[in-house]
Structures are given as C-alpha cells and as structure tokens.
Design a protein around this motif. Structure first.
Motif, short mmCIF file in Angstrom:
data_model
loop_
_atom_site.label_atom_id
_atom_site.label_comp_id
_atom_site.label_asym_id
_atom_site.label_seq_id
_atom_site.Cartn_x
_atom_site.Cartn_y
_atom_site.Cartn_z
N ASP A 1 0.83 -1.21 0.00
CA ASP A 1 0.00 0.00 0.00
C ASP A 1 0.86 1.26 0.00
O ASP A 1 0.33 2.37 -0.10
N THR A 2 2.16 1.10 0.12
CA THR A 2 3.06 2.25 0.08
C THR A 2 2.94 2.97 -1.25
O THR A 2 3.08 2.37 -2.31
N ALA A 3 2.67 4.27 -1.18
CA ALA A 3 2.44 5.06 -2.39
C ALA A 3 2.22 6.51 -2.01
O ALA A 3 2.06 6.85 -0.83
N VAL A 4 2.20 7.36 -3.03
CA VAL A 4 1.69 8.71 -2.86
C VAL A 4 0.19 8.66 -3.16
O VAL A 4 -0.21 8.15 -4.21
N TYR A 5 -0.60 9.15 -2.24
CA TYR A 5 -2.06 9.11 -2.36
C TYR A 5 -2.57 10.49 -2.76
O TYR A 5 -2.17 11.52 -2.18
N TYR A 6 -3.49 10.49 -3.73
CA TYR A 6 -4.06 11.72 -4.25
C TYR A 6 -5.58 11.70 -4.09
O TYR A 6 -6.22 10.68 -4.36
N CYS A 7 -6.15 12.84 -3.71
CA CYS A 7 -7.59 12.96 -3.82
C CYS A 7 -7.90 13.79 -5.06
O CYS A 7 -7.06 14.56 -5.53
N ALA A 8 -9.10 13.61 -5.57
CA ALA A 8 -9.49 14.25 -6.80
C ALA A 8 -10.99 14.54 -6.79
O ALA A 8 -11.75 13.84 -6.11
N ALA A 9 -11.38 15.54 -7.58
CA ALA A 9 -12.78 15.96 -7.65
C ALA A 9 -13.26 15.91 -9.08
O ALA A 9 -12.58 16.40 -10.00
N ALA A 10 -14.44 15.30 -9.27
CA ALA A 10 -15.03 15.16 -10.59
C ALA A 10 -16.34 15.93 -10.65
O ALA A 10 -17.24 15.69 -9.84
N PRO A 11 -16.48 16.85 -11.60
CA PRO A 11 -17.74 17.59 -11.71
C PRO A 11 -18.89 16.66 -12.08
O PRO A 11 -18.69 15.63 -12.71
N GLY A 12 -20.07 17.02 -11.67
CA GLY A 12 -21.24 16.23 -12.01
C GLY A 12 -21.76 15.38 -10.88
O GLY A 12 -22.88 14.87 -10.95
N GLY A 13 -20.93 15.18 -9.84
CA GLY A 13 -21.43 14.51 -8.65
C GLY A 13 -21.40 13.00 -8.65
O GLY A 13 -21.66 12.37 -7.63
N MET A 14 -21.04 12.40 -9.76
CA MET A 14 -21.04 10.93 -9.80
C MET A 14 -19.72 10.37 -9.29
O MET A 14 -18.73 11.08 -9.14
N SER A 15 -19.74 9.06 -9.02
CA SER A 15 -18.52 8.38 -8.59
C SER A 15 -17.88 7.74 -9.81
O SER A 15 -18.55 7.06 -10.59
N TRP A 16 -16.59 7.94 -10.00
CA TRP A 16 -15.87 7.45 -11.16
C TRP A 16 -14.63 6.69 -10.71
O TRP A 16 -13.94 7.11 -9.79
N ASN A 17 -14.30 5.61 -11.45
CA ASN A 17 -13.10 4.86 -11.11
C ASN A 17 -11.98 5.06 -12.13
O ASN A 17 -11.02 4.30 -12.15
N THR A 18 -12.13 6.08 -12.98
CA THR A 18 -11.09 6.36 -13.97
C THR A 18 -10.59 7.78 -13.77
O THR A 18 -11.38 8.72 -13.60
N ALA A 19 -9.28 7.94 -13.85
CA ALA A 19 -8.65 9.21 -13.52
C ALA A 19 -9.08 10.34 -14.46
O ALA A 19 -9.17 11.49 -14.03
N HIS A 20 -9.35 10.03 -15.71
CA HIS A 20 -9.61 11.09 -16.67
C HIS A 20 -10.93 11.81 -16.40
O HIS A 20 -11.19 12.88 -16.95
N GLU A 21 -11.80 11.24 -15.56
CA GLU A 21 -13.06 11.90 -15.22
C GLU A 21 -12.87 13.01 -14.19
O GLU A 21 -13.78 13.80 -13.97
N TYR A 22 -11.72 13.04 -13.55
CA TYR A 22 -11.47 13.99 -12.46
C TYR A 22 -10.79 15.25 -12.98
O TYR A 22 -9.79 15.17 -13.70
N GLN A 23 -11.32 16.36 -12.59
CA GLN A 23 -10.85 17.64 -13.09
C GLN A 23 -9.81 18.28 -12.17
O GLN A 23 -8.89 18.96 -12.64
N PHE A 24 -9.97 18.07 -10.88
CA PHE A 24 -9.08 18.72 -9.92
C PHE A 24 -8.38 17.67 -9.07
O PHE A 24 -8.99 16.66 -8.68
N TRP A 25 -7.11 17.94 -8.77
CA TRP A 25 -6.29 16.99 -8.02
C TRP A 25 -5.55 17.69 -6.90
O TRP A 25 -5.14 18.85 -7.04
N GLY A 26 -5.38 16.96 -5.78
CA GLY A 26 -4.52 17.45 -4.73
C GLY A 26 -3.06 17.24 -5.08
O GLY A 26 -2.73 16.63 -6.10
N GLN A 27 -2.17 17.69 -4.20
CA GLN A 27 -0.75 17.60 -4.47
C GLN A 27 -0.18 16.24 -4.12
O GLN A 27 0.94 15.91 -4.50
N GLY A 28 -0.96 15.44 -3.39
CA GLY A 28 -0.52 14.10 -3.03
C GLY A 28 0.13 14.07 -1.65
O GLY A 28 0.69 15.07 -1.18
#
Length: 124
Positions: free
Chosen positions: A90-117
């Motif tokens: 599980d060792t990794a850099v973890y990122y949170c991300a926000a996707a417009p539209g309110g749905m849950s997505w499991n693909t990175a390209h749906e997310y518009q905004f990202w944290g710095q990790g």
C-alpha cells in the motif's frame, strides 16, 4: 482558486491503520464526486476509491476492497479514506481528486481537480 489538500499520511507498520483527509476549497466540493488514487514508486496511478455527491454510491479498487473505506462530510468540504490492515504494497503517494457532475468514477480522466498528493509508507 480551486484547491484540494490532503493530510494524514505518514509511516505505519504493516497491519496498522491510517485515515487520510482531503479538504476542498473554492467551489469544488458541493456537487462533485470525489475519489482517491495512489501511485506506488515506479508504477502507474491506481484507482482506490470513489464516492458520489452526498455519499449515495461508493466504489473501490480490488486491491483495497474490505480494507479501505471512503466517506465524506459535505458540511466540512472533506473526504476521508480510512485505511485498515495496511500492507507494504500500500506504500504510495495518495491523491484525492474531484469530478464535476457529482457521480462516482473509477477512472482518472473523469477527475478535473487533483490534490498535491501525500506519502503513505507501510513498513514490514
């Protein structure tokens, strides 16, 4: 300015637990689906978990199902990732991300905004 800030990472022993938090600023929490991804050293970014606006639906990557839990507190503009039974892989850099539209997505390209990790390291 739109911003996502992760916190709660660090070093933990295998079998331990950590809770990551991600606070959103600006207008990127209400109405947005939120997700967590991670990138282990030398590997590609991997989907971990996602939660829809108001938490009505969630989804998890196969590698973390049954161990990690995603939740959100819209009043605090915060999404959480509770991580239990942690493993060295599980060792990794973890990122949170926000996707417009309110749905849950499991693909990175749906997310518009990202944290710095934030770094999570699990020792054996």
């Amino acid at each position: 300015q739109v911003k996502l800030v992760e916190s709660g990472g660090g070093l933990v022993q295998a079998g331990g637990s950590l809770t990551l938090s991600c606070v959103g600023s600006g207008d990127i929490f209400g109405g947005y689906g939120m997700g967590w991804f991670r990138q282990p050293p030398g590997k590609e970014r991997e989907f971990i978990a996602t939660i829809s606006w108001r938490g009505r639906s969630t989804d998890y990557g196969d590698s973390v199902k049954g161990r990690f839990t995603i939740s959100r507190d819209d009043a605090k503009n915060t999404v959480y990732l509770q991580m239990n039974s942690l493993k060295p892989e599980d060792t990794a850099v973890y990122y949170c991300a926000a996707a417009p539209g309110g749905m849950s997505w499991n693909t990175a390209h749906e997310y518009q905004f990202w944290g710095q990790g934030i770094q999570v390291t699990v020792s054996s």
